[in-house]
Design an enzyme around this catalytic site. Sequence first.
Site, PDB file in Angstrom:
ATOM      1  N   GLU A 187       0.820  -1.230   0.000  1.00  6.69           N
ATOM      2  CA  GLU A 187       0.000   0.000   0.000  1.00  6.69           C
ATOM      3  C   GLU A 187       0.847   1.270   0.000  1.00  6.69           C
ATOM      4  OE1 GLU A 187      -2.805   0.376   3.252  1.00  6.69           O
ATOM      5  OE2 GLU A 187      -3.495   2.332   2.551  1.00  6.69           O
TER       6      GLU A 187
ATOM      7  N   LYS B 288      -2.425  -1.877  -3.282  1.00  6.03           N
ATOM      8  CA  LYS B 288      -3.496  -1.061  -2.685  1.00  6.03           C
ATOM      9  C   LYS B 288      -3.115   0.409  -2.830  1.00  6.03           C
ATOM     10  CE  LYS B 288      -6.029  -0.181   1.579  1.00  6.03           C
ATOM     11  NZ  LYS B 288      -6.714  -0.777   2.719  1.00  6.03           N
TER      12      LYS B 288
ATOM     13  N   SER C 170      -9.832   4.215   0.244  1.00  5.44           N
ATOM     14  CA  SER C 170     -10.772   5.309  -0.038  1.00  5.44           C
ATOM     15  C   SER C 170     -10.189   6.667   0.332  1.00  5.44           C
ATOM     16  CB  SER C 170     -12.121   5.075   0.638  1.00  5.44           C
ATOM     17  OG  SER C 170     -12.031   4.989   2.036  1.00  5.44           O
ATOM     18  N   GLY C 171      -9.254   6.716   1.266  1.00  2.00           N
ATOM     19  CA  GLY C 171      -8.430   7.901   1.475  1.00  2.00           C
ATOM     20  C   GLY C 171      -9.123   9.221   1.800  1.00  2.00           C
ATOM     21  N   GLY C 172     -10.353   9.171   2.315  1.00  2.00           N
ATOM     22  CA  GLY C 172     -11.039  10.419   2.656  1.00  2.00           C
ATOM     23  C   GLY C 172     -12.133  10.796   1.669  1.00  2.00           C
TER      24      GLY C 172
ATOM     25  N   ARG D 147     -12.812   3.714   5.680  1.00  3.10           N
ATOM     26  CA  ARG D 147     -13.880   4.677   5.944  1.00  3.10           C
ATOM     27  C   ARG D 147     -15.079   4.529   5.010  1.00  3.10           C
ATOM     28  NH1 ARG D 147      -9.652   9.503   5.938  1.00  3.10           N
ATOM     29  NH2 ARG D 147      -8.482   7.797   4.951  1.00  3.10           N
TER      30      ARG D 147
HETATM   31  P1  13P Z   1      -9.426   4.239   3.983  1.00  6.15           P
HETATM   32  O1  13P Z   1     -10.247   3.526   2.914  1.00  6.15           O
HETATM   33  O2  13P Z   1     -10.248   4.797   5.078  1.00  6.15           O
HETATM   34  O3  13P Z   1      -8.456   5.196   3.373  1.00  6.15           O
HETATM   35  O4  13P Z   1      -8.578   3.110   4.708  1.00  6.15           O
HETATM   36  C1  13P Z   1      -7.933   2.180   3.949  1.00  6.15           C
HETATM   37  C2  13P Z   1      -6.692   1.765   4.624  1.00  6.15           C
HETATM   38  O5  13P Z   1      -6.523   0.611   4.934  1.00  6.15           O
HETATM   39  C3  13P Z   1      -5.655   2.758   4.883  1.00  6.15           C
HETATM   40  O6  13P Z   1      -4.486   2.089   5.250  1.00  6.15           O
END
Ligand code: 13P
Length: 338
Positions: A178, A220, A262-264, A293
């Site tokens: 990721e 990811k 999803s990152g916000g 999120r």
């Molecule tokens: P979000 O989808 O909330 O960004 O979280 C994914 C995640 O695993 C961040 O490391």
Amino acid sequence: MTIQEELNNTIRELVQPGKGILAADESHPTIAKRFKAVGVESSEEKRREYRSLLLDTQELGSYVSGVILFEETLGQKSNDGKLLSSVAASRGVVPGIKVDKGKGPMVNAPGDEITEGLDGLGQRLEKYKELGARFAKWRNVYHITETNPSRAAIEANAEVLARYAAICQSCGVVPIVEPEVLIDGSHTIERSADVNEAVISEVFRALQRHRVELETMILKPSMVTPGNATGQKTSAEEVAEHTLRVFRRVVPAAVPGINFLSGGQTPEEATRNLNAMNSNTSMPWVLSFSYGRALQEPAQKAWAGISSNRSAAQNALLKRAKLNSLATLGRYSADMEG
Ligand code: 13P
């Protein structure tokens, strides 16, 4: 079973058209922030109650192939005394584990961060496997400013991510790789595309250098969007076009699955953007989700820490999981939000 057979079986179960991954691996400070937003004080018992509810959602396995857990959760049990990882597995959801130890400032690289946690990783993975984990996640973060991320941060983070992935595979654990390019800032979508291209291409150079088997890993990444401080609303088609353009350039076809964070983004945005990508012409990878999120927010609101809201929260989770499943097939439309 050989290590190779373990990797092959796990990747086959994780990467299936129409299914994605639930990220429920928030660290203690992060889950405390999410709970606070819905008026819940974070305690070990509240985290157990909440995460049991998620994992025990009926039919979750129809839309979700894997769940990423935090270390604490891997050792916790449901009300009837089953390990939470086996509750997930009994729903057809492969349990995974976040193994990085978080990020901190990178020395001599102002504004950049580096992720830690390689020391003793092999031994930790053996322990996690005994508790049911079959895949792992490691997150790097990259900030976008005029001068960040620096070349040094791009290279050092790629090296760490590749070493993590190589160690996982040597233990028969599928690595989720990721490299999160943060949405924070006032950058344009073009700048996000340039940074993502530089970051991801360096990650694959390092993965190849460390002989990571691309066929048994998952990428990811972030989607390519403008910074969140621009206030700009970009169409899903534009996000899809920029994101796919970058990936076609730098992600080898040998990688079976790309599961976005999803990152916000709001839950609806994340679903819409994923759908637009999958409405596109044929691609060599399965494009899916690994949202935290964007899958959990509605469930957290419905739960609000109250036990009797359990099934309302499970329904909210299942709804987002189903809509995102449809988005992986390019079959989602906004009117399904209801
Ligand atoms: P979000 O989808 O909330 O960004 O979280 C994914 C995640 O695993 C961040 O490391």
